[in-house]
Design a protein around this motif. Structure first.
Motif: not given
Lengths: 520, 351
Positions: A56-57, A61-64, A134, A136-139, A141-142, A195, A405, B63, B68-69, B78, B81, B85, B114-115, B309
């Motif tokens: 999607v991006a 750092l963006q999601n997806g 933190p 920025n909730a980057c995946t 991090l885990s 963006t 989920a 979920g 989901q993301i 996470l 956070a 966000k 998402l974006n 999502y």
């Protein structure tokens, strides 16, 4: 009326015969080899259809974000190499110092982003500091919670400071399909904003973005200044989303696309060669296993967990559901991982008599199997159910229609008996295992201090031999001695179908290396 | 008022002689204008109801967007956070009314979770693609269904009628996705006549564009054709068999063909108009499916991704647009009714 019906029948029969004849002709065409010793050549504008979803991006750092498009644009500091080893890309070496509390990552000198700016230690540190915030909730991090800070150690040297020794750091970076591995141009990011950068990113990978429709398609063109010249070979790649295996294979067969990614159903995988296409295998790094809820009755009893392990006929299941394409597995890593063990001493194989005897001694065993929504997941659960019921257990199957989920909600809420599970990115164990096995994780189906100690030892060990010993002990303890978890198959989650393309995949490497692909 | 001056054009002596206020009053009394106003007003509760129910469902599903993301990378810290966000830590009712206020008062459908891309931009890119496929499917179905139904009704139980029956039964019973896959195998894989995937916009050339939408549109059109042709055929036969005006027309020597086309068709077409309007939802659903199969960058793929999502603003934006399309389609059907039926046009029948 009869005359009319006969005429109609004849028309239908002729039409069907024409269809079958044309189909048969195509089916009869032969498969081609996909690797050769010939020299790769430049050129070619190809389309890749994928079922994995397009991003999607494209901002790390963006999601997806993730998968092949990101690798095309950014390359990676390190890329998964042969059987879990490290493939150096934009980084060239790593060593530890200061009592294993500092890691030193050397960056390849002279590499430029596609905007002409330099990819050096400063750029990497800027990216990592942003990723590790933190908020920025980057995946990412885990697996990197032990990093306290990062700093510039030299023009091409990044210093990583750890809160405690983290010997697995470089393996974790190698396994991470995440922001820390993808370095964006800080200059472009600052001038464009998050963006806009997400739609028109700037990296130093083999390709650069030409057109992007989020969730739909991405066109990348050759980066003429790529550091590893003469790669890449293709002039452009258009990466398109496709809905299912059948459409994917049809697209490759008809020439609408040249590579079909993520062909995943065993039946379709088996049909690829018969359709006149190449099947390029991706080294699998995921497992099928089942988690057993050891927190609550009935599986807080070791005997009940043993009954489950004895009770399922894995060879029949692998042959029936996965058509023999998914190899059996005894530990939590796969043949493409570091520290893979083909056999785990004491691993419980199918033994219905033993299972039945335990169930009798317990006075019965009643539980629910939670499973994902894919046909394969449901088939596996149904197969387990039949096995277990034949041995006197009372079993219900609950399908989590919302996928992971919903499954994770069931696990964290302990609303389950066992969960049929699958996962990937386990190359370089035990990174990623803690999600399923640590007392601190909501998704763990048990809490055992011994497992936590073994995992911590393996994660912090700098010497490979120490880590290998820890992992061996961990497998024997968690899978055999305590029977908390039961791996049973390699998850051959997907492969690639292609036509007239060369060097699409390499044995033992768990992804397509787009810079090496060329058109015949 | 601006509308009234537009309608009261200089060429209309009767209208220009009226005062603007009386013009407005007269127009309002008109059945057709009342119909349009009522229908448009009905859109408000429809949109509110659809978006609210959908928003509630998205929030009831297990979920949630952040989970989901994150997928298998999820950890409690996470998750928290990312929830903050994305602004999902506020109660869902507050988030809904915030979206509604932006959408209703400012025409702003929000940005994707998402974006960060404005939802209106994403819809603007994709709506024309889906609309083109839906429109071509509808036109294809109508263009085929009308002559086939007339031919079938001309000789009920004749060869053409029976062939139409067989084809229609297949069209009605075969799901769009099965038809689409078969069409792809036959025309793209085996015959190589048309591409199996992809979309070329009209700006890339009419023929190039048609080549990419012919298979997806036809996959939807086949089912529509089947339904439309059977409905129209049945109504035409009904008109030809039992109506007094047909007997009268025959008695004055008019040929059956002339009666069928000139009179019976006009009377039989009402049912078809109603059904066609109701089938807009089917066309939208079909478009979502075929876009997946033929890799077309339309609204369907965007909607599926947004739902998976739980991208609330995108889902609500798309569904609002689709609900408006359905309402407008029904309104157009009513207007067509009025144009064809003088009783409605002159206000002698309730609408």
């Amino acid at each position: 009326m009869f005359r009319v019906s006969r005429t109609l029948l004849r028309i239908v029969a002729v039409a069907l015969a024409v269809l079958v004849a044309s189909g048969g002709a195509s089916m009869a065409s032969t498969a081609h080899a996909n690797t050769s010793t010939s020299t790769p050549k430049h050129g070619g504008n190809i389309t890749v259809t994928t079922e994995a979803g397009t991003p999607v991006a494209l901002d790390p750092l963006q999601n997806g974000v993730g998968g092949d498009p990101t690798t095309m644009i950014y390359g990676g500091l390190v890329e998964p190499g042969l059987n879990g080893t490290i493939g150096w890309d934009l980084a060239t070496s790593y060593k530890v110092a200061d009592k294993n509390l500092v890691g030193e990552l050397a960056i390849r000198p002279g590499v430029k982003f596609t905007d002409g700016t330099t990819l050096n230690a400063s750029a990497v540190v800027w990216n990592w500091r942003t990723d590790l915030l933190p908020a920025n909730a980057c995946t990412c991090l885990s697996n990197f919670t032990d990093i306290s800070s990062v700093s510039i150690g030299g023009p091409d040297l990044v210093d990583i400071h750890f809160t405690q020794p983290y010997g697995s750091f470089i393996d974790a970076l190698n396994a991470c399909d995440c922001a820390l591995d993808w370095i964006a141009s800080p200059t472009a990011y600052a001038s464009e904003g998050a963006t806009k950068f997400g739609q028109a990113p700037v990296g130093a990978g083999p390709f650069e973005v030409s057109a992007f429709v989020p969730s739909e398609s991405l066109t990348v063109v050759r980066n003429p200044h790529y550091w590893d010249s003469p790669q890449p070979y293709l002039n452009s790649i258009t990466y398109k989303l496709i809905g299912n295996d059948q459409s994917n294979l049809s697209a490759v067969q008809s020439g609408s696309s040249q590579i079909g990614e993520w062909v995943s159903s065993p039946a379709n995988l088996r049909s690829v060669k018969g359709l006149g296409l190449n099947l390029d295998p991706i080294a699998p790094t995921g497992d099928f296993w089942f988690d057993i809820d050891a927190f609550a009755p009935p599986f807080n009893n070791l005997q009940a967990r043993e009954a489950l392990q004895y009770g399922a006929d894995y060879p029949a299941l692998l042959k029936g559901i996965f058509l023999g394409l998914y190899p059996s597995l005894e530990d939590l890593s796969t043949p493409a991982d570091l520290y893979y063990e083909k056999t785990v001493p004491g691993y419980r194989t199918y033994n219905p008599t033993a299972a039945e005897a335990i169930v009798k001694s317990l006075g019965g065993l009643t539980f629910a199997i939670e499973t994902g929504p894919s046909p394969a997941d449901i088939q596996v659960a149904d197969e387990f159910q039949q096995n277990y019921e034949a041995e006197g257990m009372t079993v219900t199957v609950n399908v989590a229609t919302q996928g992971f989920a919903e499954l994770s909600a069931a696990i964290s809420g302990h609303h389950y008996g066992i969960v049929t599970n699958f996962g990937g990115n386990f190359y370089s164990p035990p990174i990623g295992w803690t999600t399923w096995t640590s007392c601190a994780s909501e998704l763990s189906s048990f809490c055992d201090p011994e497992v936590t100690t073994l995992e911590s030892g393996a994660l912090s060990a700098v010497r490979a031999s120490v880590r290998a010993a820890d992992i061996k002990e961990l497998n024997e303890y968690a899978i055999v001695k305590e029977a908390y978890i039961q791996p049973f198959a390699v998850n051959t989650s997907y492969d690639v179908a292609s036509k007239n393309m060369m060097d699409v995949t390499e044995a033992g490497v768990p992804q397509v290396l787009w810079q090496t692909v060329w058109e015949k | 008022l601006s509308d009234s001056t537009t309608i009261a054009s200089p060429g209309s002596r009767q209208e220009t002689s009226l005062l603007p206020g009386r013009v407005v009053s007269r127009i309002y009394r008109s059945t057709i204008v009342r119909l349009i106003v009522v229908r448009l007003l009905q859109t408000i509760p429809v949109l509110f109801g659809v978006t609210f129910i959908l928003f509630t469902l998205l929030n009831v599903l297990p979920g949630g967007t952040a989970a989901q993301i994150l997928g298998t990378s999820v950890t409690p810290a996470l998750l928290k956070a990312l929830t903050i966000k994305l602004g999902l830590n506020h109660p869902f009712i507050i988030r809904y009314f915030h979206w509604l206020r932006l959408a209703a008062l400012h025409g702003n459908l929000g940005t994707s979770l998402l974006n960060g891309v404005p939802v209106a931009t994403s819809i603007g890119q994709r709506l024309p693609v889906s609309a083109e496929i839906g429109f071509v499917a509808f036109v294809e179905a109508m263009v085929l269904a009308v002559p086939v139904a007339i031919l079938a009704a001309r000789r009920p139980r004749g060869v053409l009628d029976r062939m139409n029956l067989i084809i229609s039964m297949f069209g009605i019973s075969c799901p769009v996705f099965v038809l689409a896959l078969i069409a792809s195998l036959v025309f793209a894989v085996h015959l190589h006549w048309l591409p199996a995937i992809g979309y070329i916009p009209l700006s890339g050339g009419l023929w190039a564009n048609l080549r990419t939408i012919l298979l997806p549109a036809s996959s939807i059109a086949f089912g529509l054709f089947a339904a439309f042709s059977r409905i129209l055929r049945a109504d035409l036969i009904d008109q030809m068999n039992g109506q007094d005006y047909v007997i009268t027309a025959r008695s004055v020597g008019l040929a059956d063909w002339a009666i069928l086309i000139r009179y019976a068709f006009r009377n039989a077409v009402f049912n078809l108009i109603t059904v066609a309007a109701l089938y807009i939802g089917t066309i939208i659903a079909g478009t979502v499916l075929v876009e997946q199969i033929f890799g077309i960058p339309g609204m369907g793929t965007l909607l599926i991704e947004a739902i998976s999502y739980r991208d609330e603003p995108t889902v609500l934006g798309i569904v609002s647009i689709l609900a408006c399309i359905v309402v407008v389609a029904n309104l157009l059907a009513d207007l067509l009714y009025a144009a064809l039926d003088p009783r409605i046009r002159h206000g002698n029948s309730r609408v």
